[in-house]
Write an enzyme that holds these catalytic residues in place. Structure first.
Site, PDB file in Angstrom:
ATOM      1  N   CYS A  59       0.857   2.066  -5.769  1.00  0.00           N
ATOM      2  CA  CYS A  59      -0.082   2.686  -6.787  1.00  0.00           C
ATOM      3  C   CYS A  59       0.510   4.048  -6.883  1.00  0.00           C
ATOM      4  O   CYS A  59       0.965   4.995  -6.114  1.00  0.00           O
ATOM      5  CB  CYS A  59      -1.596   2.868  -6.047  1.00  0.00           C
ATOM      6  N   ARG A 110       0.780   2.723 -11.782  1.00  0.00           N
ATOM      7  CA  ARG A 110       1.477   2.133 -10.545  1.00  0.00           C
ATOM      8  C   ARG A 110       3.189   2.393 -10.763  1.00  0.00           C
ATOM      9  O   ARG A 110       3.502   2.892 -11.787  1.00  0.00           O
ATOM     10  CB  ARG A 110       1.548   0.525 -11.026  1.00  0.00           C
ATOM     11  N   HIS A 121       0.732  -1.302  -0.168  1.00  0.00           N
ATOM     12  CA  HIS A 121       0.077  -0.239   0.178  1.00  0.00           C
ATOM     13  C   HIS A 121       0.932   1.328  -0.049  1.00  0.00           C
ATOM     14  O   HIS A 121       1.769   1.375   0.818  1.00  0.00           O
ATOM     15  CB  HIS A 121      -0.891  -0.054   1.195  1.00  0.00           C
TER      16      HIS A 121
END
Lengths: 53, 230
Positions: free
Chosen positions: B198, B207, B129
Protein backbone atom coordinates in the site's frame (compact mmCIF):
# COMPACT_ATOMS: atom_id res chain seq x y z
CA UNK A 1 -18.37 5.00 38.03
CA UNK A 2 -15.00 3.87 39.37
CA UNK A 3 -15.99 5.06 42.84
CA UNK A 4 -19.08 2.89 42.65
CA UNK A 5 -17.04 -0.16 41.62
CA UNK A 6 -14.53 0.51 44.41
CA UNK A 7 -17.29 0.69 47.00
CA UNK A 8 -18.80 -2.59 45.83
CA UNK A 9 -15.57 -4.59 45.90
CA UNK A 10 -15.29 -6.81 48.99
CA UNK A 11 -12.54 -6.74 51.57
CA UNK A 12 -10.20 -4.06 52.86
CA UNK A 13 -8.25 -1.57 50.75
CA UNK A 14 -5.48 -4.06 49.86
CA UNK A 15 -7.88 -6.73 48.69
CA UNK A 16 -9.81 -4.13 46.71
CA UNK A 17 -6.59 -2.92 45.06
CA UNK A 18 -5.65 -6.48 44.15
CA UNK A 19 -9.08 -7.22 42.66
CA UNK A 20 -8.97 -3.95 40.74
CA UNK A 21 -5.62 -4.89 39.26
CA UNK A 22 -6.94 -8.29 38.18
CA UNK A 23 -10.02 -6.62 36.66
CA UNK A 24 -7.87 -4.14 34.74
CA UNK A 25 -5.66 -6.92 33.41
CA UNK A 26 -8.74 -8.90 32.38
CA UNK A 27 -10.12 -5.91 30.48
CA UNK A 28 -6.78 -5.33 28.72
CA UNK A 29 -6.60 -9.01 27.81
CA UNK A 30 -10.10 -9.00 26.32
CA UNK A 31 -9.27 -5.83 24.37
CA UNK A 32 -6.01 -7.22 22.92
CA UNK A 33 -7.36 -10.69 22.28
CA UNK A 34 -10.81 -10.00 20.90
CA UNK A 35 -11.74 -6.34 20.44
CA UNK A 36 -8.61 -4.95 18.75
CA UNK A 37 -8.18 -7.85 16.27
CA UNK A 38 -11.77 -7.19 15.25
CA UNK A 39 -11.32 -3.41 14.96
CA UNK A 40 -7.92 -3.38 13.27
CA UNK A 41 -9.05 -4.56 9.79
CA UNK A 42 -11.44 -1.59 9.71
CA UNK A 43 -8.38 0.63 9.44
CA UNK A 44 -6.78 1.11 6.01
CA UNK A 45 -3.43 -0.58 6.71
CA UNK A 46 -4.70 -3.92 5.44
CA UNK A 47 -5.36 -2.82 1.88
CA UNK A 48 -2.23 -3.99 0.16
CA UNK A 49 -3.74 -5.84 -2.80
CA UNK A 50 -5.08 -4.54 -6.06
CA UNK A 51 -8.87 -4.71 -6.29
CA UNK A 52 -9.09 -6.48 -2.91
CA UNK A 53 -8.80 -9.90 -4.45
CA UNK B 1 -25.05 17.10 38.83
CA UNK B 2 -21.63 16.42 40.26
CA UNK B 3 -22.20 12.71 39.75
CA UNK B 4 -22.96 13.26 36.07
CA UNK B 5 -19.85 15.39 35.53
CA UNK B 6 -17.71 12.83 37.30
CA UNK B 7 -19.10 9.91 35.33
CA UNK B 8 -18.66 11.73 32.03
CA UNK B 9 -15.06 12.61 32.82
CA UNK B 10 -14.33 9.06 33.92
CA UNK B 11 -15.76 7.78 30.67
CA UNK B 12 -13.61 10.23 28.69
CA UNK B 13 -10.48 9.08 30.48
CA UNK B 14 -11.46 5.45 29.85
CA UNK B 15 -12.02 6.03 26.14
CA UNK B 16 -8.69 7.85 25.92
CA UNK B 17 -6.90 4.97 27.60
CA UNK B 18 -8.51 2.46 25.25
CA UNK B 19 -7.41 4.53 22.24
CA UNK B 20 -3.84 4.67 23.52
CA UNK B 21 -3.94 0.90 24.06
CA UNK B 22 -5.25 0.42 20.53
CA UNK B 23 -2.37 2.45 19.11
CA UNK B 24 0.04 0.30 21.10
CA UNK B 25 -1.69 -2.76 19.69
CA UNK B 26 -1.50 -1.61 16.07
CA UNK B 27 2.04 -0.22 16.17
CA UNK B 28 3.70 -2.70 18.44
CA UNK B 29 1.70 -5.78 19.31
CA UNK B 30 0.76 -6.80 15.74
CA UNK B 31 4.48 -6.74 14.96
CA UNK B 32 5.34 -8.93 17.92
CA UNK B 33 2.63 -11.40 16.94
CA UNK B 34 3.52 -11.36 13.25
CA UNK B 35 7.21 -11.97 13.93
CA UNK B 36 6.37 -15.05 15.95
CA UNK B 37 3.74 -16.32 13.49
CA UNK B 38 6.00 -15.75 10.47
CA UNK B 39 8.83 -17.50 12.29
CA UNK B 40 6.50 -20.45 12.91
CA UNK B 41 5.50 -20.58 9.26
CA UNK B 42 9.15 -20.62 8.15
CA UNK B 43 9.97 -23.32 10.70
CA UNK B 44 7.05 -25.38 9.46
CA UNK B 45 8.19 -25.04 5.86
CA UNK B 46 11.76 -25.97 6.69
CA UNK B 47 10.57 -28.97 8.67
CA UNK B 48 8.42 -30.07 5.74
CA UNK B 49 11.30 -29.64 3.34
CA UNK B 50 13.71 -31.44 5.64
CA UNK B 51 11.38 -34.43 5.60
CA UNK B 52 11.27 -34.16 1.83
CA UNK B 53 7.52 -34.39 2.03
CA UNK B 54 6.62 -31.60 -0.34
CA UNK B 55 7.34 -32.97 -3.76
CA UNK B 56 10.00 -34.89 -5.61
CA UNK B 57 12.94 -32.89 -6.85
CA UNK B 58 12.06 -33.82 -10.41
CA UNK B 59 14.45 -34.92 -13.06
CA UNK B 60 15.65 -31.48 -14.15
CA UNK B 61 19.43 -31.49 -14.30
CA UNK B 62 21.05 -28.73 -12.22
CA UNK B 63 21.20 -25.32 -13.80
CA UNK B 64 20.46 -26.60 -17.26
CA UNK B 65 16.94 -25.31 -17.68
CA UNK B 66 14.97 -22.34 -16.41
CA UNK B 67 11.89 -24.56 -16.30
CA UNK B 68 11.45 -26.50 -13.07
CA UNK B 69 8.82 -29.27 -12.94
CA UNK B 70 5.33 -27.89 -12.50
CA UNK B 71 4.40 -27.96 -8.80
CA UNK B 72 0.97 -29.10 -7.55
CA UNK B 73 -1.54 -26.32 -6.79
CA UNK B 74 -0.93 -24.42 -3.58
CA UNK B 75 -3.19 -24.96 -0.60
CA UNK B 76 -5.14 -21.86 0.41
CA UNK B 77 -3.76 -20.16 3.51
CA UNK B 78 -0.72 -22.45 3.68
CA UNK B 79 2.91 -21.37 3.27
CA UNK B 80 4.77 -22.73 0.26
CA UNK B 81 7.86 -20.59 -0.20
CA UNK B 82 10.27 -18.23 1.54
CA UNK B 83 11.17 -14.88 0.01
CA UNK B 84 14.49 -13.10 0.48
CA UNK B 85 15.12 -9.51 -0.64
CA UNK B 86 18.70 -8.47 0.16
CA UNK B 87 17.86 -4.79 -0.39
CA UNK B 88 15.38 -4.86 2.49
CA UNK B 89 18.02 -6.27 4.81
CA UNK B 90 20.41 -9.18 4.75
CA UNK B 91 18.32 -11.08 7.27
CA UNK B 92 15.00 -10.12 5.66
CA UNK B 93 13.04 -13.26 4.88
CA UNK B 94 9.31 -13.86 4.91
CA UNK B 95 7.04 -16.81 4.27
CA UNK B 96 4.79 -16.67 1.21
CA UNK B 97 1.30 -18.06 1.71
CA UNK B 98 -1.40 -18.87 -0.79
CA UNK B 99 -4.18 -16.29 -1.00
CA UNK B 100 -4.50 -12.64 -0.05
CA UNK B 101 -7.16 -12.82 2.69
CA UNK B 102 -6.78 -10.52 5.68
CA UNK B 103 -6.05 -13.51 7.88
CA UNK B 104 -3.46 -14.90 5.49
CA UNK B 105 -1.63 -11.60 5.17
CA UNK B 106 -1.20 -11.53 8.94
CA UNK B 107 0.97 -14.61 8.70
CA UNK B 108 3.21 -13.57 5.85
CA UNK B 109 3.17 -12.39 2.27
CA UNK B 110 0.19 -13.45 0.17
CA UNK B 111 0.31 -14.98 -3.29
CA UNK B 112 -2.60 -13.85 -5.47
CA UNK B 113 -4.40 -17.09 -6.18
CA UNK B 114 -5.07 -17.21 -9.87
CA UNK B 115 -1.69 -15.83 -10.84
CA UNK B 116 1.18 -18.01 -12.01
CA UNK B 117 3.00 -20.35 -9.68
CA UNK B 118 6.55 -19.78 -8.57
CA UNK B 119 8.97 -19.91 -11.49
CA UNK B 120 6.25 -20.73 -13.99
CA UNK B 121 5.32 -18.96 -17.20
CA UNK B 122 3.12 -15.96 -16.28
CA UNK B 123 3.12 -13.49 -13.45
CA UNK B 124 3.81 -14.73 -9.91
CA UNK B 125 2.17 -11.95 -7.85
CA UNK B 126 2.63 -11.34 -4.15
CA UNK B 127 1.11 -8.78 -1.77
CA UNK B 128 2.47 -7.75 1.61
CA UNK B 129 1.85 -5.30 4.43
CA UNK B 130 3.71 -2.04 4.29
CA UNK B 131 2.94 -1.24 7.93
CA UNK B 132 1.67 -3.25 10.88
CA UNK B 133 2.03 -7.02 11.19
CA UNK B 134 5.79 -6.88 11.21
CA UNK B 135 6.09 -4.16 8.54
CA UNK B 136 7.36 -6.62 5.89
CA UNK B 137 7.35 -4.13 3.01
CA UNK B 138 8.18 -1.00 5.01
CA UNK B 139 11.22 -0.20 2.84
CA UNK B 140 9.45 -1.02 -0.43
CA UNK B 141 10.28 2.39 -2.01
CA UNK B 142 13.99 1.58 -1.66
CA UNK B 143 13.73 -1.22 -4.19
CA UNK B 144 15.55 -0.41 -7.44
CA UNK B 145 15.81 -2.00 -10.86
CA UNK B 146 18.48 -4.70 -10.74
CA UNK B 147 17.70 -5.70 -7.14
CA UNK B 148 17.32 -9.40 -6.52
CA UNK B 149 14.16 -11.04 -5.18
CA UNK B 150 15.04 -14.60 -4.24
CA UNK B 151 12.50 -17.30 -3.46
CA UNK B 152 12.79 -20.94 -2.57
CA UNK B 153 10.14 -23.64 -2.53
CA UNK B 154 12.38 -26.16 -0.81
CA UNK B 155 13.73 -27.73 -3.97
CA UNK B 156 14.78 -24.80 -6.12
CA UNK B 157 16.14 -21.28 -5.68
CA UNK B 158 14.47 -18.72 -7.94
CA UNK B 159 16.29 -15.43 -8.47
CA UNK B 160 14.17 -12.66 -9.91
CA UNK B 161 15.63 -9.30 -10.94
CA UNK B 162 13.56 -6.13 -10.59
CA UNK B 163 13.07 -4.32 -13.88
CA UNK B 164 10.63 -1.58 -13.05
CA UNK B 165 9.37 0.13 -9.96
CA UNK B 166 8.38 1.20 -7.50
CA UNK B 167 5.45 2.18 -9.65
CA UNK B 168 2.53 4.00 -8.04
CA UNK B 169 -0.97 3.12 -9.11
CA UNK B 170 -4.55 3.02 -7.87
CA UNK B 171 -6.16 0.09 -6.03
CA UNK B 172 -8.46 -0.76 -8.94
CA UNK B 173 -5.57 -1.26 -11.36
CA UNK B 174 -5.79 -5.06 -11.52
CA UNK B 175 -3.86 -5.04 -14.77
CA UNK B 176 -0.59 -4.90 -12.85
CA UNK B 177 -0.86 -8.59 -11.98
CA UNK B 178 -1.77 -9.69 -15.51
CA UNK B 179 0.44 -12.40 -17.02
CA UNK B 180 1.88 -9.65 -19.22
CA UNK B 181 1.37 -6.39 -17.28
CA UNK B 182 0.87 -3.59 -19.77
CA UNK B 183 2.70 -0.84 -17.89
CA UNK B 184 5.66 -3.00 -16.92
CA UNK B 185 7.42 -2.52 -20.22
CA UNK B 186 7.55 -6.25 -20.91
CA UNK B 187 6.63 -6.98 -24.48
CA UNK B 188 6.40 -10.74 -24.60
CA UNK B 189 5.25 -13.51 -22.33
CA UNK B 190 7.74 -14.68 -19.76
CA UNK B 191 8.28 -15.66 -16.15
CA UNK B 192 7.56 -12.52 -14.16
CA UNK B 193 7.06 -11.50 -10.56
CA UNK B 194 4.94 -8.66 -9.20
CA UNK B 195 5.04 -7.31 -5.65
CA UNK B 196 2.26 -5.05 -4.38
CA UNK B 197 1.87 -3.08 -1.16
CA UNK B 198 0.00 0.00 0.00
CA UNK B 199 0.93 3.63 -0.58
CA UNK B 200 1.17 5.92 1.30
CA UNK B 201 2.75 4.09 4.19
CA UNK B 202 -0.24 4.44 6.53
CA UNK B 203 -2.93 4.95 3.91
CA UNK B 204 -4.81 3.02 1.30
CA UNK B 205 -5.40 5.45 -1.54
CA UNK B 206 -2.72 3.98 -3.81
CA UNK B 207 -0.59 0.89 -4.32
CA UNK B 208 3.12 0.50 -4.99
CA UNK B 209 4.20 -2.09 -7.52
CA UNK B 210 7.49 -3.57 -8.65
CA UNK B 211 8.00 -5.95 -11.54
CA UNK B 212 10.77 -8.47 -11.93
CA UNK B 213 11.72 -11.24 -14.34
CA UNK B 214 13.10 -14.68 -13.56
CA UNK B 215 16.85 -14.38 -13.92
CA UNK B 216 18.09 -17.79 -12.87
CA UNK B 217 17.18 -20.91 -10.96
CA UNK B 218 19.28 -23.50 -9.22
CA UNK B 219 18.50 -26.56 -7.13
CA UNK B 220 18.86 -26.15 -3.37
CA UNK B 221 21.63 -28.76 -3.38
CA UNK B 222 23.77 -26.29 -5.33
CA UNK B 223 23.74 -23.91 -2.34
CA UNK B 224 22.49 -20.36 -1.98
CA UNK B 225 22.29 -18.24 -5.13
CA UNK B 226 24.91 -15.54 -5.60
CA UNK B 227 22.43 -12.79 -4.66
CA UNK B 228 22.18 -14.13 -1.11
CA UNK B 229 25.91 -14.56 -0.51
CA UNK B 230 27.54 -11.82 1.39
Amino acid sequence: MYGWIWRHLPGNAWVKALISLVLILAVVYVLFQYVFPWAEPLLPFNDVTVDNQ
Amino acid sequence: MRLVVRTVSELCITVGTVIVLFVVYVLFWTGVQADSVMGDQIDRLQEQWAQGGVRPTGTADPGASVAPPKPPPYENGKPFAIMYIPRLGFTWNKPVLEGTDTGTLKKGLGHYSGTAQLGQQGNFSVAGHRRTYGDPFKDFPRLRPGDAVVLTDGTTWFTYRIDKGPYKTVPTDVEVIDPLPRKSGYTRAGRYLTLTTCEPEWGHSHRLIVWAHLDSTQPVEAGKPAALRR
